[in-house]
Write a protein that holds these residues in place. Structure first.
Motif, PDB file in Angstrom:
ATOM      1  N   SER A 196       8.006   9.982  13.499  1.00  0.00           N
ATOM      2  CA  SER A 196       7.713   9.759  14.919  1.00  0.00           C
ATOM      3  C   SER A 196       8.685   8.784  15.574  1.00  0.00           C
ATOM      4  CB  SER A 196       6.299   9.188  15.057  1.00  0.00           C
ATOM      5  OG  SER A 196       6.238   7.914  14.423  1.00  0.00           O
ATOM      6  N   GLY A 197       9.574   8.196  14.782  1.00  0.00           N
ATOM      7  CA  GLY A 197      10.469   7.189  15.329  1.00  0.00           C
ATOM      8  C   GLY A 197       9.813   5.832  15.484  1.00  0.00           C
ATOM      9  N   LYS A 198       8.615   5.674  14.897  1.00  0.00           N
ATOM     10  CA  LYS A 198       7.923   4.383  14.998  1.00  0.00           C
ATOM     11  C   LYS A 198       8.586   3.344  14.099  1.00  0.00           C
ATOM     12  CE  LYS A 198       3.316   5.906  16.265  1.00  0.00           C
ATOM     13  NZ  LYS A 198       1.895   5.916  15.922  1.00  0.00           N
ATOM     14  N   ASN A 199       8.717   2.149  14.642  1.00  0.00           N
ATOM     15  CA  ASN A 199       9.196   1.017  13.853  1.00  0.00           C
ATOM     16  C   ASN A 199       8.008   0.406  13.132  1.00  0.00           C
ATOM     17  OD1 ASN A 199      11.974   1.001  14.631  1.00  0.00           O
ATOM     18  ND2 ASN A 199      11.332   0.252  16.622  1.00  0.00           N
ATOM     19  N   VAL A 200       8.219   0.041  11.869  1.00  0.00           N
ATOM     20  CA  VAL A 200       7.160  -0.581  11.079  1.00  0.00           C
ATOM     21  C   VAL A 200       7.664  -1.885  10.475  1.00  0.00           C
ATOM     22  CG1 VAL A 200       6.036   1.625  10.541  1.00  0.00           C
ATOM     23  CG2 VAL A 200       7.746   0.703   8.972  1.00  0.00           C
ATOM     24  N   ALA A 201       6.739  -2.776  10.220  1.00  0.00           N
ATOM     25  CA  ALA A 201       6.997  -4.020   9.494  1.00  0.00           C
ATOM     26  C   ALA A 201       5.951  -4.107   8.399  1.00  0.00           C
ATOM     27  CB  ALA A 201       6.913  -5.218  10.427  1.00  0.00           C
ATOM     28  N   VAL A 202       6.396  -4.113   7.148  1.00  0.00           N
ATOM     29  CA  VAL A 202       5.498  -4.045   6.001  1.00  0.00           C
ATOM     30  C   VAL A 202       5.770  -5.222   5.074  1.00  0.00           C
ATOM     31  CG1 VAL A 202       4.758  -2.637   4.041  1.00  0.00           C
ATOM     32  CG2 VAL A 202       5.462  -1.528   6.175  1.00  0.00           C
ATOM     33  N   GLN A 203       4.690  -5.889   4.655  1.00  0.00           N
ATOM     34  CA  GLN A 203       4.825  -7.041   3.771  1.00  0.00           C
ATOM     35  C   GLN A 203       4.475  -6.669   2.338  1.00  0.00           C
ATOM     36  OE1 GLN A 203       2.608 -10.330   5.340  1.00  0.00           O
ATOM     37  NE2 GLN A 203       3.725 -10.329   7.256  1.00  0.00           N
ATOM     38  N   GLY A 204       5.005  -7.453   1.416  1.00  0.00           N
ATOM     39  CA  GLY A 204       4.693  -7.230   0.012  1.00  0.00           C
ATOM     40  C   GLY A 204       5.124  -8.398  -0.845  1.00  0.00           C
ATOM     41  N   MET A 205       4.783  -8.288  -2.127  1.00  0.00           N
ATOM     42  CA  MET A 205       5.162  -9.298  -3.116  1.00  0.00           C
ATOM     43  C   MET A 205       5.677  -8.580  -4.348  1.00  0.00           C
ATOM     44  SD  MET A 205       2.369 -12.305  -2.852  1.00  0.00           S
ATOM     45  CE  MET A 205       3.520 -13.628  -3.110  1.00  0.00           C
ATOM     46  N   THR A 206       6.710  -9.141  -4.915  1.00  0.00           N
ATOM     47  CA  THR A 206       7.342  -8.576  -6.103  1.00  0.00           C
ATOM     48  C   THR A 206       7.507  -9.671  -7.140  1.00  0.00           C
ATOM     49  OG1 THR A 206       8.556  -6.920  -4.815  1.00  0.00           O
ATOM     50  CG2 THR A 206       9.483  -7.515  -6.952  1.00  0.00           C
ATOM     51  N   VAL A 207       7.291  -9.298  -8.399  1.00  0.00           N
ATOM     52  CA  VAL A 207       7.587 -10.190  -9.516  1.00  0.00           C
ATOM     53  C   VAL A 207       8.745  -9.558 -10.285  1.00  0.00           C
ATOM     54  CG1 VAL A 207       6.745 -11.208 -11.668  1.00  0.00           C
ATOM     55  CG2 VAL A 207       5.213 -11.022  -9.692  1.00  0.00           C
ATOM     56  N   LEU A 208       9.793 -10.331 -10.473  1.00  0.00           N
ATOM     57  CA  LEU A 208      10.939  -9.895 -11.264  1.00  0.00           C
ATOM     58  C   LEU A 208      10.974 -10.679 -12.564  1.00  0.00           C
ATOM     59  CD1 LEU A 208      13.761  -9.910  -8.539  1.00  0.00           C
ATOM     60  CD2 LEU A 208      12.387  -7.957  -9.308  1.00  0.00           C
ATOM     61  N   LYS A 209      11.278  -9.987 -13.666  1.00  0.00           N
ATOM     62  CA  LYS A 209      11.491 -10.654 -14.954  1.00  0.00           C
ATOM     63  C   LYS A 209      12.954 -10.471 -15.339  1.00  0.00           C
ATOM     64  CE  LYS A 209       6.806 -10.417 -16.618  1.00  0.00           C
ATOM     65  NZ  LYS A 209       5.874  -9.946 -17.643  1.00  0.00           N
ATOM     66  N   PHE A 210      13.517 -11.516 -15.954  1.00  0.00           N
ATOM     67  CA  PHE A 210      14.942 -11.561 -16.258  1.00  0.00           C
ATOM     68  C   PHE A 210      15.198 -11.716 -17.743  1.00  0.00           C
ATOM     69  CE2 PHE A 210      13.929 -13.702 -12.275  1.00  0.00           C
ATOM     70  CZ  PHE A 210      14.634 -12.932 -11.369  1.00  0.00           C
ATOM     71  N   GLN A 211      16.325 -11.131 -18.157  1.00  0.00           N
ATOM     72  CA  GLN A 211      16.795 -11.304 -19.526  1.00  0.00           C
ATOM     73  C   GLN A 211      18.309 -11.145 -19.505  1.00  0.00           C
ATOM     74  OE1 GLN A 211      14.678  -8.817 -22.257  1.00  0.00           O
ATOM     75  NE2 GLN A 211      16.034  -9.285 -23.956  1.00  0.00           N
ATOM     76  N   LYS A 225       7.797  -5.493 -10.623  1.00  0.00           N
ATOM     77  CA  LYS A 225       6.476  -4.961 -10.323  1.00  0.00           C
ATOM     78  C   LYS A 225       5.960  -5.651  -9.074  1.00  0.00           C
ATOM     79  CE  LYS A 225       4.192  -8.020 -13.620  1.00  0.00           C
ATOM     80  NZ  LYS A 225       3.347  -8.110 -14.801  1.00  0.00           N
ATOM     81  N   GLY A 226       5.088  -4.972  -8.362  1.00  0.00           N
ATOM     82  CA  GLY A 226       4.623  -5.597  -7.143  1.00  0.00           C
ATOM     83  C   GLY A 226       3.549  -4.828  -6.415  1.00  0.00           C
ATOM     84  N   ILE A 227       3.288  -5.321  -5.226  1.00  0.00           N
ATOM     85  CA  ILE A 227       2.256  -4.760  -4.368  1.00  0.00           C
ATOM     86  C   ILE A 227       2.800  -4.730  -2.944  1.00  0.00           C
ATOM     87  CG2 ILE A 227       1.136  -7.000  -4.028  1.00  0.00           C
ATOM     88  CD1 ILE A 227      -1.563  -5.416  -4.119  1.00  0.00           C
ATOM     89  N   VAL A 228       2.497  -3.644  -2.234  1.00  0.00           N
ATOM     90  CA  VAL A 228       2.976  -3.424  -0.873  1.00  0.00           C
ATOM     91  C   VAL A 228       1.764  -3.198   0.020  1.00  0.00           C
ATOM     92  CG1 VAL A 228       4.383  -1.915   0.589  1.00  0.00           C
ATOM     93  CG2 VAL A 228       5.082  -2.371  -1.756  1.00  0.00           C
ATOM     94  N   ASP A 229       1.801  -3.724   1.222  1.00  0.00           N
ATOM     95  CA  ASP A 229       0.707  -3.523   2.181  1.00  0.00           C
ATOM     96  C   ASP A 229       0.806  -2.127   2.794  1.00  0.00           C
ATOM     97  OD1 ASP A 229      -1.334  -3.686   4.017  1.00  0.00           O
ATOM     98  OD2 ASP A 229      -0.263  -5.042   5.372  1.00  0.00           O
ATOM     99  N   ASN A 230       0.478  -1.113   1.980  1.00  0.00           N
ATOM    100  CA  ASN A 230       0.549   0.259   2.481  1.00  0.00           C
ATOM    101  C   ASN A 230      -0.560   0.572   3.479  1.00  0.00           C
ATOM    102  OD1 ASN A 230       2.929   1.253   1.450  1.00  0.00           O
ATOM    103  ND2 ASN A 230       2.009   1.745  -0.517  1.00  0.00           N
ATOM    104  N   LEU A 231      -1.669  -0.160   3.457  1.00  0.00           N
ATOM    105  CA  LEU A 231      -2.692   0.034   4.483  1.00  0.00           C
ATOM    106  C   LEU A 231      -2.109  -0.333   5.845  1.00  0.00           C
ATOM    107  CD1 LEU A 231      -5.507   0.768   5.454  1.00  0.00           C
ATOM    108  CD2 LEU A 231      -6.227  -1.578   4.886  1.00  0.00           C
ATOM    109  N   GLY A 232      -1.393  -1.443   5.900  1.00  0.00           N
ATOM    110  CA  GLY A 232      -0.725  -1.826   7.138  1.00  0.00           C
ATOM    111  C   GLY A 232       0.281  -0.778   7.579  1.00  0.00           C
ATOM    112  N   LEU A 233       1.036  -0.223   6.618  1.00  0.00           N
ATOM    113  CA  LEU A 233       2.003   0.827   6.930  1.00  0.00           C
ATOM    114  C   LEU A 233       1.299   2.060   7.489  1.00  0.00           C
ATOM    115  CD1 LEU A 233       4.763   2.217   6.877  1.00  0.00           C
ATOM    116  CD2 LEU A 233       4.377   2.688   4.437  1.00  0.00           C
ATOM    117  N   ILE A 234       0.227   2.481   6.824  1.00  0.00           N
ATOM    118  CA  ILE A 234      -0.534   3.658   7.268  1.00  0.00           C
ATOM    119  C   ILE A 234      -1.048   3.462   8.692  1.00  0.00           C
ATOM    120  CG2 ILE A 234      -2.700   4.922   6.856  1.00  0.00           C
ATOM    121  CD1 ILE A 234      -2.108   4.502   3.809  1.00  0.00           C
ATOM    122  N   MET A 235      -1.559   2.281   8.971  1.00  0.00           N
ATOM    123  CA  MET A 235      -2.089   2.003  10.303  1.00  0.00           C
ATOM    124  C   MET A 235      -0.963   2.001  11.349  1.00  0.00           C
ATOM    125  SD  MET A 235      -5.020  -0.789   9.336  1.00  0.00           S
ATOM    126  CE  MET A 235      -5.590  -1.005  10.987  1.00  0.00           C
TER     127      MET A 235
END
Length: 140
Positions: free
Chosen positions: A101-116, A124-134
């Motif tokens: 639709s050409g809609k602009n979205v702003a979506v928040q999330g958190m990610t955990v990175l592991k290093f070696q 791994k993480g979580i995204v506010d897909n409910l906010g995106l859907i809305m």
């Protein structure tokens, strides 16, 4: 790696989410990278699998841009938690039952990175897909 190096690597690595930047995985990720977010149907177990998923995301949002809000290195300096927000325009494809639709979205999330050995081995993480859907208008 010290805390500052972890912050710098985290920031550089998260650039992969910016449209057209998925090839940064070759520089910052381990070959056996494992990636899982709560909304993913499966765990991605290689750079090539993850690149394909990122390219699909960039197809929906060809101008996607991630902004890092905060990077918190763990005390053992083997991982970091990243608070972020991405912005983009839904320009292509059907996403959550909504045509582009050409809609602009702003979506928040958190990610955990592991290093070696100076590379990201797990994301791994979580995204506010409910906010995106809305924002897309898939829910009234």
């Amino acid at each position: 790696m010290n805390a500052q190096e972890i912050k710098e690597l985290s920031s550089s690595y998260m650039e992969i989410w910016n449209a057209g930047k998925e090839n940064l995985l070759n520089e910052f990720a381990d070959d056996d990278l494992e990636v899982n977010y709560t909304h993913f149907e499966k765990t991605y177990n290689s750079i090539s699998e993850y690149k394909a998923m990122l390219k699909q995301t960039h197809e929906f949002f060809p101008d996607l841009k991630i902004s890092i809000k905060e990077i918190i290195p763990s005390e053992n300096v083997r991982s970091a938690t990243i608070n972020w927000e991405y912005n983009g325009t839904h320009e292509n494809g059907d996403l959550f039952g909504v045509e582009a639709s050409g809609k602009n979205v702003a979506v928040q999330g958190m990610t955990v990175l592991k290093f070696q050995n100076g590379k990201v081995v797990e994301e791994k993480g979580i995204v506010d897909n409910l906010g995106l859907i809305m924002q897309l208008g898939a829910m009234g």
